[in-house]
Scaffold this active site. Sequence first.
Site, PDB file in Angstrom:
ATOM      1  N   SER A  15       0.828  -1.207   0.000  1.00  0.00           N
ATOM      2  CA  SER A  15       0.000   0.000   0.000  1.00  0.00           C
ATOM      3  C   SER A  15       0.860   1.253   0.000  1.00  0.00           C
ATOM      4  O   SER A  15       0.589   2.214  -0.731  1.00  0.00           O
ATOM      5  CB  SER A  15      -0.928   0.003   1.222  1.00  0.00           C
ATOM      6  OG  SER A  15      -1.842  -1.068   1.167  1.00  0.00           O
ATOM      7  N   ARG A  40       1.176   7.657   6.110  1.00  0.00           N
ATOM      8  CA  ARG A  40       0.320   6.833   6.971  1.00  0.00           C
ATOM      9  C   ARG A  40      -1.087   7.414   7.048  1.00  0.00           C
ATOM     10  O   ARG A  40      -2.076   6.673   7.123  1.00  0.00           O
ATOM     11  CB  ARG A  40       0.939   6.696   8.372  1.00  0.00           C
ATOM     12  CG  ARG A  40       0.157   5.723   9.266  1.00  0.00           C
ATOM     13  CD  ARG A  40       1.006   5.172  10.381  1.00  0.00           C
ATOM     14  NE  ARG A  40       2.064   4.310   9.872  1.00  0.00           N
ATOM     15  CZ  ARG A  40       1.895   3.043   9.526  1.00  0.00           C
ATOM     16  NH1 ARG A  40       0.707   2.469   9.615  1.00  0.00           N
ATOM     17  NH2 ARG A  40       2.920   2.336   9.082  1.00  0.00           N
ATOM     18  N   HIS A  43      -2.656   6.436   3.852  1.00  0.00           N
ATOM     19  CA  HIS A  43      -2.942   4.997   3.930  1.00  0.00           C
ATOM     20  C   HIS A  43      -4.226   4.743   4.717  1.00  0.00           C
ATOM     21  O   HIS A  43      -5.039   3.884   4.355  1.00  0.00           O
ATOM     22  CB  HIS A  43      -1.763   4.285   4.592  1.00  0.00           C
ATOM     23  CG  HIS A  43      -1.961   2.818   4.787  1.00  0.00           C
ATOM     24  ND1 HIS A  43      -2.292   2.270   6.015  1.00  0.00           N
ATOM     25  CD2 HIS A  43      -1.883   1.776   3.929  1.00  0.00           C
ATOM     26  CE1 HIS A  43      -2.389   0.950   5.888  1.00  0.00           C
ATOM     27  NE2 HIS A  43      -2.155   0.631   4.636  1.00  0.00           N
TER      28      HIS A  43
END
Length: 217
Positions: A15, A40, A43
């Site tokens: 990812s 992050r 994500h």
Amino acid sequence: MEFEHVKPMDIEKRSMEIIGQELAEMGISLPADKAHIIKRVIHTSADFDYAQTLTFSEDALERATDALKQGASIITDTKMAWSGINKRALENLGGQAYNFISDEDVAAIAKEKGCTRAAASIDKAANLNGPLIFAVGNAPTALIRLHELITEGKLKPALIIGVPVGFVNVVQAKELIMETDVPYIVARGRKGGSNVAAAICNALLYNLDSSRGAKKP
């Protein structure tokens, strides 16, 4: 329809690779010291707008790192944000995560003062010892109360993560925090959420947690 075959343990890594590729295609180059946090958040949210709107004070990462190494407490405005924080990584550094939103004394104070529980929980958190990191993903009233206590000289957080989502007073509350001399990570605009607040906390923690091996992107 074809699916990409990825081992469960490699899904997060893959990812992050996709996020990096798509950012490059957009012509967006992230600051090296902040990339692990921004990626992050993307994500967690699948929202690339954060590459442009996530804003850091000049010394935010250095101050947050120092605080976590000293066993900082992380205080959230929602149970959801609290639940999303990796407690083991935090405890490995000597810290704890707190959420006071459901405490009876906080409910009583909120009723007496005619304020939100989120605002009242900030007052309770201000009595904790040691470095304090506030992660606000839902309630702009929590940011407003933080600003009041900072202005009054009653509180000096090590870091404020200001990422509430919504329409009422959200943008204004974030701007207030960016006017203080307290280190901050703020998502400008209306976007944010408890998941984003937790993601930022975890990005900071994983960058210090040797048990996870090499630093996460």
